[in-house]
Design an enzyme around this catalytic site. Structure first.
Site, PDB file in Angstrom:
ATOM      1  N   LYS A   1      -6.311  -9.221  -7.035  1.00  0.00           N
ATOM      2  CA  LYS A   1      -7.125  -9.010  -5.828  1.00  0.00           C
ATOM      3  C   LYS A   1      -8.136 -10.148  -5.742  1.00  0.00           C
ATOM      4  CE  LYS A   1      -6.877  -4.027  -5.256  1.00  0.00           C
ATOM      5  NZ  LYS A   1      -5.566  -3.968  -5.916  1.00  0.00           N
TER       6      LYS A   1
ATOM      7  N   ASP B   1      -2.713  -9.328  -3.864  1.00  0.00           N
ATOM      8  CA  ASP B   1      -2.806  -8.028  -3.196  1.00  0.00           C
ATOM      9  C   ASP B   1      -3.493  -8.184  -1.836  1.00  0.00           C
ATOM     10  OD1 ASP B   1      -1.579  -6.556  -5.170  1.00  0.00           O
ATOM     11  OD2 ASP B   1      -3.413  -5.701  -5.995  1.00  0.00           O
TER      12      ASP B   1
ATOM     13  N   ARG C   1       5.569  -8.912  -0.213  1.00  0.00           N
ATOM     14  CA  ARG C   1       5.549  -7.462  -0.432  1.00  0.00           C
ATOM     15  C   ARG C   1       5.112  -6.790   0.874  1.00  0.00           C
ATOM     16  NH1 ARG C   1       0.914  -5.595  -4.201  1.00  0.00           N
ATOM     17  NH2 ARG C   1       2.155  -6.555  -5.832  1.00  0.00           N
TER      18      ARG C   1
ATOM     19  N   LYS D   1       2.550  -0.004   3.348  1.00  0.00           N
ATOM     20  CA  LYS D   1       1.978   0.604   4.564  1.00  0.00           C
ATOM     21  C   LYS D   1       0.535   0.162   4.752  1.00  0.00           C
ATOM     22  CE  LYS D   1       4.822   4.773   4.746  1.00  0.00           C
ATOM     23  NZ  LYS D   1       4.849   6.244   4.839  1.00  0.00           N
TER      24      LYS D   1
ATOM     25  N   HIS E   1       7.027   4.544  -1.410  1.00  0.00           N
ATOM     26  CA  HIS E   1       7.670   5.680  -2.078  1.00  0.00           C
ATOM     27  C   HIS E   1       8.375   6.548  -1.057  1.00  0.00           C
ATOM     28  CE1 HIS E   1       3.854   4.665  -4.185  1.00  0.00           C
ATOM     29  NE2 HIS E   1       4.758   4.384  -5.088  1.00  0.00           N
TER      30      HIS E   1
HETATM   31  C1  LIG Z   1       4.001  -1.626  -5.480  1.00  0.00           C
HETATM   32  C2  LIG Z   1       2.926  -1.306  -4.499  1.00  0.00           C
HETATM   33  C3  LIG Z   1       1.952  -2.243  -4.238  1.00  0.00           C
HETATM   34  C4  LIG Z   1       0.963  -1.984  -3.294  1.00  0.00           C
HETATM   35  N1  LIG Z   1       0.064  -2.956  -2.976  1.00  0.00           N
HETATM   36  C5  LIG Z   1      -0.839  -2.738  -1.982  1.00  0.00           C
HETATM   37  C6  LIG Z   1      -1.720  -3.764  -1.540  1.00  0.00           C
HETATM   38  O1  LIG Z   1      -1.721  -4.881  -2.044  1.00  0.00           O
HETATM   39  N2  LIG Z   1      -2.585  -3.468  -0.525  1.00  0.00           N
HETATM   40  C7  LIG Z   1      -2.603  -2.232   0.084  1.00  0.00           C
HETATM   41  O2  LIG Z   1      -3.365  -2.046   1.035  1.00  0.00           O
HETATM   42  N3  LIG Z   1      -1.791  -1.237  -0.340  1.00  0.00           N
HETATM   43  C8  LIG Z   1      -0.928  -1.467  -1.348  1.00  0.00           C
HETATM   44  N4  LIG Z   1      -0.094  -0.442  -1.747  1.00  0.00           N
HETATM   45  C9  LIG Z   1      -0.334   0.950  -1.273  1.00  0.00           C
HETATM   46  C10 LIG Z   1       0.389   1.231   0.032  1.00  0.00           C
HETATM   47  O3  LIG Z   1      -0.197   0.483   1.071  1.00  0.00           O
HETATM   48  C11 LIG Z   1       0.316   2.725   0.379  1.00  0.00           C
HETATM   49  O4  LIG Z   1      -1.016   3.113   0.537  1.00  0.00           O
HETATM   50  C12 LIG Z   1       0.950   3.627  -0.680  1.00  0.00           C
HETATM   51  O5  LIG Z   1       2.091   3.038  -1.234  1.00  0.00           O
HETATM   52  C13 LIG Z   1       1.377   4.936  -0.059  1.00  0.00           C
HETATM   53  O6  LIG Z   1       2.332   4.712   0.969  1.00  0.00           O
HETATM   54  P1  LIG Z   1       3.894   5.049   0.849  1.00  0.00           P
HETATM   55  O7  LIG Z   1       4.624   3.932   1.518  1.00  0.00           O
HETATM   56  O8  LIG Z   1       4.274   5.247  -0.557  1.00  0.00           O
HETATM   57  O9  LIG Z   1       4.102   6.305   1.722  1.00  0.00           O
HETATM   58  P2  LIG Z   1       3.218   7.720   1.965  1.00  0.00           P
HETATM   59  O10 LIG Z   1       3.013   7.706   3.426  1.00  0.00           O
HETATM   60  O11 LIG Z   1       2.076   7.781   1.033  1.00  0.00           O
HETATM   61  O12 LIG Z   1       4.276   8.736   1.527  1.00  0.00           O
HETATM   62  C14 LIG Z   1       5.465   8.903   2.279  1.00  0.00           C
HETATM   63  C15 LIG Z   1       6.403   9.805   1.531  1.00  0.00           C
HETATM   64  O13 LIG Z   1       6.713   9.252   0.252  1.00  0.00           O
HETATM   65  C16 LIG Z   1       6.874  10.285  -0.702  1.00  0.00           C
HETATM   66  N5  LIG Z   1       5.830  10.154  -1.736  1.00  0.00           N
HETATM   67  C17 LIG Z   1       4.717   9.408  -1.668  1.00  0.00           C
HETATM   68  N6  LIG Z   1       3.991   9.524  -2.795  1.00  0.00           N
HETATM   69  C18 LIG Z   1       4.655  10.390  -3.589  1.00  0.00           C
HETATM   70  C19 LIG Z   1       4.418  10.957  -4.875  1.00  0.00           C
HETATM   71  N7  LIG Z   1       3.306  10.667  -5.577  1.00  0.00           N
HETATM   72  N8  LIG Z   1       5.311  11.795  -5.378  1.00  0.00           N
HETATM   73  C20 LIG Z   1       6.424  12.121  -4.672  1.00  0.00           C
HETATM   74  N9  LIG Z   1       6.706  11.644  -3.445  1.00  0.00           N
HETATM   75  C21 LIG Z   1       5.832  10.787  -2.902  1.00  0.00           C
HETATM   76  C22 LIG Z   1       6.730  11.584   0.058  1.00  0.00           C
HETATM   77  O14 LIG Z   1       7.992  11.987   0.525  1.00  0.00           O
HETATM   78  C23 LIG Z   1       5.846  11.176   1.221  1.00  0.00           C
HETATM   79  O15 LIG Z   1       5.945  12.033   2.315  1.00  0.00           O
HETATM   80  C24 LIG Z   1       0.925  -0.710  -2.654  1.00  0.00           C
HETATM   81  C25 LIG Z   1       1.919   0.235  -2.916  1.00  0.00           C
HETATM   82  C26 LIG Z   1       2.917  -0.050  -3.824  1.00  0.00           C
HETATM   83  C27 LIG Z   1       3.983   0.984  -4.048  1.00  0.00           C
END
Ligand SMILES: Cc1cc2nc3c(=O)[nH]c(=O)nc-3n(C[C@H](O)[C@H](O)[C@H](O)COP(=O)(O)OP(=O)(O)OC[C@H]3O[C@@H](n4cnc5c(N)ncnc54)[C@H](O)[C@@H]3O)c2cc1C
Length: 306
Positions: free
Chosen positions: A98, A132, A182, A185, A225
């Site tokens: 970061k 990041d 990368r 969301k 995820h």
């Molecule tokens: C590798 C990685 C790097 C990242 N880097 C950054 C970054 O640099 N800057 C930034 O702003 N954000 C970053 N993020 C965070 C990202 O922006 C999201 O806030 C976070 O990943 C949650 O969004 P989601 O896409 O997983 O979906 P969500 O909208 O959180 O979840 C959607 C669906 O995914 C499933 N799910 C989610 N979490 C779980 C769980 N714990 N257990 C079971 N099922 C689950 C469920 O079905 C859920 O309904 C990163 C995320 C990842 C995975």
């Protein structure tokens, strides 16, 4: 309500000690965080690499409020990269950084020099760095730093956040040969003027961005995820004829481990975002705030009966 509760206790040293001191509590910590030091980070990296997963290590530190702290973060990453190399783990593990931790808000030039030193250490170790993405006020400065770093270290990875209205355009700019991007969301509270607010609009933007990245010349890193978005990404990889090594999935350590294993078994490259460092407690509480379903693990872990 649970979300606010977890965010409220994120700074509680007492609760932190309680979680750490029970065997089950430390098990919960281990599920999401490698541990507080580089030694544990290397051990967990090795376990994940043995399971066929790649890793992106991120150091969890205090908010950087002085140039000395920024210098210490640089030294932490440079030392970590040296140890990854010595341990033979550099091919499996990169680092995520970061710019705020390197003092971007205090002295942009110094933060750039720190990032440059970390990229140089990564190149020497035989691995890469991803910058990041943070709140939208830093997006322009971070992308400028990225382009500058890529002059000497072309594999430096970018992160783009699908919730930002600008991101589809940024994807077009960055979907060029050798460009690691990368797509996530987005994790910061952002105003309507710059970011889509509804989950559906964010998901639609994610798919538009994914289409741009998958059809482009770069290397997409699909960080989510979300089962629907993962299925769409699998479909796009097939549609655009991308083979293994031409894109990857990224998930947080401890989140949907069964999905990480399924993707890896299906022949996809999978990278786990693996945090370590003394500030693990706040990170853990933010994970719980995002996903109150994990509360059951937490409650069991700190219950006196366990
Ligand atoms: C590798 C990685 C790097 C990242 N880097 C950054 C970054 O640099 N800057 C930034 O702003 N954000 C970053 N993020 C965070 C990202 O922006 C999201 O806030 C976070 O990943 C949650 O969004 P989601 O896409 O997983 O979906 P969500 O909208 O959180 O979840 C959607 C669906 O995914 C499933 N799910 C989610 N979490 C779980 C769980 N714990 N257990 C079971 N099922 C689950 C469920 O079905 C859920 O309904 C990163 C995320 C990842 C995975």
């Amino acid at each position: 309500m649970l979300r606010s509760l977890f965010l409220a206790v994120a700074g509680s040293a007492r609760l932190e000690r309680l979680v750490e001191s029970t065997p089950a509590g430390s098990g919960v910590v281990k599920r999401f965080v490698a541990g507080s030091g580089a030694e544990e980070a290397l051990a967990t990296t090795r376990e994940l690499a043995d399971d066929g997963l790649a890793v992106s290590l991120v150091h969890l530190g205090d908010t950087t409020e002085s140039l000395e702290q920024a210098q210490a973060v640089r030294e932490e990453y440079v030392a970590l990269l040296g140890r990854l190399h010595t341990a033979g783990l550099a091919p499996a593990a990169e680092v995520s950084v970061k710019l705020s931790a390197l003092g971007q808000r205090l002295d942009e030039k110094a933060a750039f020099q720190h990032a440059r030193a970390i990229c140089a250490a990564a190149a020497e170790a035989g691995t890469t760095v991803t910058l990041d993405a943070e709140d939208h006020a830093t997006t322009d400065a971070t992308l400028e730093t990225l382009l500058e770093l890529r002059r000497d270290f072309p594999s430096t990875g970018a992160v783009l956040q699908a919730y930002l209205r600008r991101t589809e355009g940024d994807c077009r700019e960055l979907a060029v040969s050798g460009s690691r991007v990368r797509l996530c969301k987005g994790a910061y509270p952002e105003p309507e003027s710059v970011a889509f607010q509804s989950p559906l609009d964010v998901d639609k933007s994610y798919v538009r961005c994914l289409n741009v990245l998958m059809s482009g010349e770069g290397y997409p890193m699909v960080a989510t995820h979300d089962p629907r978005l993962i299925a769409i990404a699998e479909d796009r990889a097939r549609w655009f004829d991308r083979s293994t090594g031409e894109y990857e999935f990224q998930l947080l350590h401890g989140v949907r481990p069964e999905e990480q294993a399924r993707l890896a078994a299906g022949g996809h490259a999978v990278r786990v975002y693996l945090p370590y460092g003394k500030q693990w407690f706040g990170y853990l509480m933010r994970r719980f705030a995002e996903r109150p379903g994990n509360v059951a693990h937490f409650a069991r872990a700190i219950s006196p009966r366990t």
